[in-house]
Design an enzyme around this catalytic site. Sequence first.
Site, mmCIF file in Angstrom:
data_model
loop_
_atom_site.group_PDB
_atom_site.id
_atom_site.type_symbol
_atom_site.label_atom_id
_atom_site.label_comp_id
_atom_site.label_asym_id
_atom_site.label_seq_id
_atom_site.Cartn_x
_atom_site.Cartn_y
_atom_site.Cartn_z
ATOM 1 N N ALA A 90 -3.461 12.724 5.353
ATOM 2 C CA ALA A 90 -3.450 12.400 3.920
ATOM 3 C C ALA A 90 -2.293 11.461 3.604
ATOM 4 C CB ALA A 90 -3.348 13.680 3.091
ATOM 5 N N ASN A 92 -7.735 3.228 10.999
ATOM 6 C CA ASN A 92 -7.853 4.502 10.295
ATOM 7 C C ASN A 92 -8.961 4.439 9.264
ATOM 8 O OD1 ASN A 92 -4.418 4.325 10.606
ATOM 9 N ND2 ASN A 92 -5.548 5.986 11.537
ATOM 10 N N ASP A 100 1.494 3.464 3.231
ATOM 11 C CA ASP A 100 0.460 4.389 2.745
ATOM 12 C C ASP A 100 1.126 5.714 2.368
ATOM 13 O OD1 ASP A 100 -2.028 5.325 1.984
ATOM 14 O OD2 ASP A 100 -2.678 5.820 4.026
ATOM 15 N N ALA A 110 -8.525 11.293 2.822
ATOM 16 C CA ALA A 110 -7.961 12.203 1.822
ATOM 17 C C ALA A 110 -8.367 11.794 0.411
ATOM 18 C CB ALA A 110 -6.451 12.238 1.950
ATOM 19 N N ASP A 158 3.948 4.732 11.955
ATOM 20 C CA ASP A 158 4.754 5.958 11.856
ATOM 21 C C ASP A 158 4.670 6.820 13.104
ATOM 22 O OD1 ASP A 158 2.139 6.788 11.619
ATOM 23 O OD2 ASP A 158 2.442 7.985 9.801
ATOM 24 N N HIS A 201 0.860 -1.190 0.000
ATOM 25 C CA HIS A 201 0.000 0.000 0.000
ATOM 26 C C HIS A 201 0.894 1.238 0.000
ATOM 27 C CE1 HIS A 201 -3.867 1.994 1.794
ATOM 28 N NE2 HIS A 201 -3.212 2.830 1.018
#
Length: 383
Positions: free
Chosen positions: A305, A215, A270, A136, A244, A60
Site C-alpha cells: 500500500a 508494480n 509513492d 491499495a 525502496d 507521485h
Amino acid sequence: MATERETLLLTGANVVLPTGTVKNGRVVVDGRRIAGTAPAGARVVDVGGHWLVPGFVDIHNHGGGGASFSGTPDDIFQAIRTHRAHGTTTLVASTVTDEMDLLVRQAGLLSELAEQGEIAGIHFEGPFISPCRKGAHSEGLLRDPDPAEVRKLIDAARGRASMVTLAAELPGGIDSVRLLAEHGVIAAIGHTDASYEQTAEAIDAGATVATHLFNAMPALNHRAPGPIAALLEDERVTVELINDGVHLHPAALELAFRHAGAERVAFITDAMDAAGTGDGRYMLGPLEVEVSEGVARLVEGGSIAGSTLTLDRAFQRAVTVDRLSVEDTVTALSANPARLLGLSDRIGSLEPGKDADLVLLDADFALKGVMRQGEWVVAPQLP
C-alpha cells in the site's frame, strides 16, 4: 539562515551540474535564486567534503509525517513539511481512489495550495484503474475512464492537474488519454491489465508516463510482453520507479535503467502517511494499512500500500546499493521530473537564474541540509 537580502557563497563541495560534477565547486545563492557570481561581501559557507545536488522533485506522493494529501489543510502541510525535510523541495500531491465528489472537493483544496506555490500540482491516481490491478485502491469505488468524468477532475483542479493515472484498456481509456494530452495533463499508464498492443496504442494517443513501472501491471512474459515492454521501449515514455528495496528487485531497477536510460527514469516515493514517521496503523483513502518494519500493506488482503520512502533514502540507496552514478541519480530525482512538470526553467538543476533549491549530502550520501528558494529548511550543522 538566508534572507532575501543575503547572498551566500557555498564553497568546497562536489557540485553536481548538468554538465557533470565539479570538485571543490561553488554555488552562489542570491535571495531566492542561484546567481552566476558572488558580490563582494557575500557570506562564505564552507561545505567542503559534501555533495551539493538540486532539490528533489517527487511527482507521485500521497503523504507523510502521519498525514495525507487526501486530508485537511493541516494534514497537507504536515505532509509537505515532512518531505521537504528529506530534500523534496518540489512535490506533486497524489490522491487515491475515493468517491468522485470527495475527489472533486479535494482537488479544489489542493489547487489553492498549488496556486500558493506549496505544491507543484495534483496527481489523480484512480479511480480510473483496473480492478484486476487495483493494489491499495478500493475496488467498489473504481470506475471506467469516461472522458466526461476525467474532465470533471481536471476542471475541479482549476488548471493545477499535473497527471492522471489510468488503465487505458478500459472503456473510454484511449479517448481519455487524448483528452488529457489535449489539456496539457500527463496521462500515466498504471494499475493496468493492458496488453502490449493496448499500451502501445495509449502511448500513440499521448500517454507519456509509466506509473511505478513493474508494480500493479502484468509481469513481462516472452509470449505476452504486456505493458512493461511497451513502456520501456518507447522513447516518449518516462518510467517511475520506487527505489525502496521493497517494490523492486535490484535487477528490475537495473533493467529499467539499462533499457530506458537515465534520461527516461523518474524516482518517486509513492509515499503514504507513514513516510518519515514509523510503524503502526494508518488509512490510505478508505482502506486501513498496517506498516511493519517500514513496509506498508493493506490490513485486508495484504497488498503493498504505497511506501514509507523519502527521496533522500532513494538517493542514498541508488548510489550505495544500486551503484548508480551520482549524476544519473540526480537526473532521475530532479531533472527528469522537473522536465515532466514543465518546470525545467525554474528547478531540477543548479544553474544561475533557477530557484535556489538544493540538498547537501555528506560523503556517505546522508542528508545534511536542505534549502528551498534560498532558505534553509534543514540548516546544515557544519564545523
